[in-house]
Design a protein around this motif. Sequence first.
Motif, PDB file in Angstrom:
ATOM      1  N   HIS A 224       0.854  -1.192   0.000  1.00 61.63           N
ATOM      2  CA  HIS A 224       0.000   0.000   0.000  1.00 61.63           C
ATOM      3  C   HIS A 224       0.887   1.238   0.000  1.00 61.63           C
ATOM      4  O   HIS A 224       1.634   1.470   0.963  1.00 61.63           O
ATOM      5  N   ARG A 226       0.875   4.888   0.554  1.00 61.09           N
ATOM      6  CA  ARG A 226       0.014   5.861   1.223  1.00 61.09           C
ATOM      7  C   ARG A 226       0.669   7.238   1.142  1.00 61.09           C
ATOM      8  O   ARG A 226       1.845   7.416   1.488  1.00 61.09           O
ATOM      9  N   THR A 228       1.300  10.860   2.355  1.00 66.29           N
ATOM     10  CA  THR A 228       1.231  11.632   3.596  1.00 66.29           C
ATOM     11  C   THR A 228       0.556  12.981   3.380  1.00 66.29           C
ATOM     12  O   THR A 228       0.051  13.571   4.339  1.00 66.29           O
ATOM     13  N   GLY A 231      -3.800  12.205   1.661  1.00 65.12           N
ATOM     14  CA  GLY A 231      -4.489  11.042   2.202  1.00 65.12           C
ATOM     15  C   GLY A 231      -4.865   9.972   1.203  1.00 65.12           C
ATOM     16  O   GLY A 231      -5.586   9.035   1.564  1.00 65.12           O
ATOM     17  N   SER A 233      -4.205   6.713  -1.507  1.00 66.34           N
ATOM     18  CA  SER A 233      -3.430   5.475  -1.423  1.00 66.34           C
ATOM     19  C   SER A 233      -3.525   4.730  -2.741  1.00 66.34           C
ATOM     20  O   SER A 233      -4.478   4.897  -3.511  1.00 66.34           O
ATOM     21  N   ASN A 254      -8.881   1.542  -6.515  1.00 71.02           N
ATOM     22  CA  ASN A 254      -9.504   1.852  -5.233  1.00 71.02           C
ATOM     23  C   ASN A 254     -11.006   1.637  -5.256  1.00 71.02           C
ATOM     24  O   ASN A 254     -11.632   1.549  -4.202  1.00 71.02           O
ATOM     25  N   GLY A 270     -10.210   1.556  -1.459  1.00 69.28           N
ATOM     26  CA  GLY A 270      -9.598   2.789  -0.958  1.00 69.28           C
ATOM     27  C   GLY A 270     -10.059   3.109   0.461  1.00 69.28           C
ATOM     28  O   GLY A 270      -9.243   3.462   1.325  1.00 69.28           O
ATOM     29  N   LYS A 271     -11.367   2.965   0.729  1.00 68.66           N
ATOM     30  CA  LYS A 271     -11.875   3.236   2.075  1.00 68.66           C
ATOM     31  C   LYS A 271     -11.394   2.179   3.071  1.00 68.66           C
ATOM     32  O   LYS A 271     -11.164   2.490   4.240  1.00 68.66           O
ATOM     33  N   GLN A 274      -7.935   3.105   4.289  1.00 62.94           N
ATOM     34  CA  GLN A 274      -7.942   4.255   5.194  1.00 62.94           C
ATOM     35  C   GLN A 274      -8.633   3.951   6.519  1.00 62.94           C
ATOM     36  O   GLN A 274      -8.158   4.370   7.578  1.00 62.94           O
ATOM     37  N   ASP A 275      -9.737   3.224   6.482  1.00 63.17           N
ATOM     38  CA  ASP A 275     -10.558   3.042   7.686  1.00 63.17           C
ATOM     39  C   ASP A 275     -10.240   1.758   8.447  1.00 63.17           C
ATOM     40  O   ASP A 275     -10.168   1.772   9.676  1.00 63.17           O
ATOM     41  N   ARG A 298       3.267  -1.701   4.146  1.00 65.60           N
ATOM     42  CA  ARG A 298       2.803  -0.310   4.083  1.00 65.60           C
ATOM     43  C   ARG A 298       3.997   0.566   3.737  1.00 65.60           C
ATOM     44  O   ARG A 298       4.938   0.722   4.514  1.00 65.60           O
ATOM     45  N   ASP A 300       4.751   4.206   2.928  1.00 66.09           N
ATOM     46  CA  ASP A 300       4.389   5.617   2.853  1.00 66.09           C
ATOM     47  C   ASP A 300       5.335   6.339   1.900  1.00 66.09           C
ATOM     48  O   ASP A 300       6.464   5.901   1.650  1.00 66.09           O
TER      49      ASP A 300
END
Length: 548
Positions: A224, A226, A228, A231, A233, A254, A270-271, A274-275, A298, A300
Amino acid sequence: MNDRQDPYAHQPQVYGYDAYGQPVYRPDAPERVYDPYGQPLQQHFFSPQETGHGGGGYDGYGTAGGYDPYGMPAQQPPRQQTQQQEWIPRQAGPSYTEAPGTREPEAPAPGAQPHEAGPHEPPAGRQAPGEAPVPTAAADSFSFIEEPDEDSEDVIDWLKFSESRTERRDERKRKGRNRIVALAVVLVLAVGGAAAYLFLSGSDDKKGAAASGGGQKRDVIVVHLRQTHGGGSSTALLVDNETTAKGTTVLLPNTLAVAKEGGAGATTLGKSVQDDGTGATRDALNTLLGSDIKGSWRLDTPYLENLVELVGGIEADTDTDVPGEKQGDGPVVRRGTAQSLSGRMAVAYATYRGPGEDEGKQLTRFGQVMQAVLKKMPADGASATRTVETLAQIPDPSLSTEQLGASLAHLAALAKKGAYATSVLPVQQDGTLGEKATGGLVKDVLGGTVRNTDPNAAPRVSVKNATGGKGAATSAQITLVNSGYSVIDGGTAGAAETASAVLYADEKRAAQAREVAKTLGLPAGAVKQAKDAGTADVTVVLGRDYKG
């Protein structure tokens, strides 16, 4: 007179032995007499007149024949009896050494006087030098008598019983082992026959499965990227197929519909990132694709920048100019072939989505950067692991630094020799996967089976709340989940609706829409076909008439 001139110097004749085993010679022949200490005495011929018995001899101490062993005058037995005397030789016994002074003197015969030692006799109880010890009568008569033990027969019987019982037990064990071995042989033969039958009958099926991507060994991790800032991804699957010796980056849009954490409803990829986080997203992808994703990475954007710098920069064929962050700045990345990208430039290119472009364009750029990074990664596990450790990022519990380094090293080896490809997973407008995705990437590359394309699977139902409250929508979702439907939270409508509606876009979903209406207690007139029915199979819009 010496021995040479003596006519009697020949071997003397022995006619008997005294009580101590000493030889007694004929009286008419000279005899060599020894004292008790083994020294020869002067030879003397005794005449019958001197002995007074017509013959004579010496006792065991060199004394004239007229005395017994204790020095008393002894009667000379008649000559006839002396000649008939037989000497019984002593039985040989074990030799022994007697300590001085330990022998007790023999008791005298009844009525006899004690013998007094002469001048040439050793004291009683002592042994003359050079003389062999003479065992006493008590020593000769001593013997060990083995008394029978009354318990010996019982012990012998018990030992025989124990030995017999042990032998019977060992025999039973041996027979038991033989039965087990025989049973094992039968089972092995049966299993071997069944395996051979299955192998022969299913060989064609296995060949077909291998040709279509089944039965292959794969190593799959999900990464992933992501951002910064902003927001956003991007998600991709890094697939290492050890069977075909090929590597693939599968880019996931996504908008892909996946199950929510806990299976209560559905959401987009995508959600979910994030969630719900990396763990729940990985589980949702495994459920959807039927794949085996072993871990999550992950990455970033700051770590991607550092990774590109650690491998010495990358090269990529850029398809567009990437403008700078500030107005008036020149492009960060120029469009062209084999463009050299630093860490900052690589991040800008991988995350750029131009005005009016769909998500697939941005995903393709992210895939280019990832493949270029793999080409520059070390191909040995130790060096690749050190590179990952230098990033100093916190690894996901599902994928340690060593595991990630080993996977990236193997993928790097495939990328360096050109056995690597990048593809985008095709997703339909409603977020589901169609036949193109099912028969292509999912089956051949991932070796999985898409769940949402199963014709017997329950439809995905999106529930949108237009009642003006909150409780009605939650109640409807619980009712649908308990009935076996996969529920997607459609959110809240901007304005309240008076009447509820059950919408479907594909005619094949009409019957399912009617079943949904019955489950929620809505009238048949609420079921309608609509082109814009959303991304789910069936969309439910709850109005104020819904009673829950």
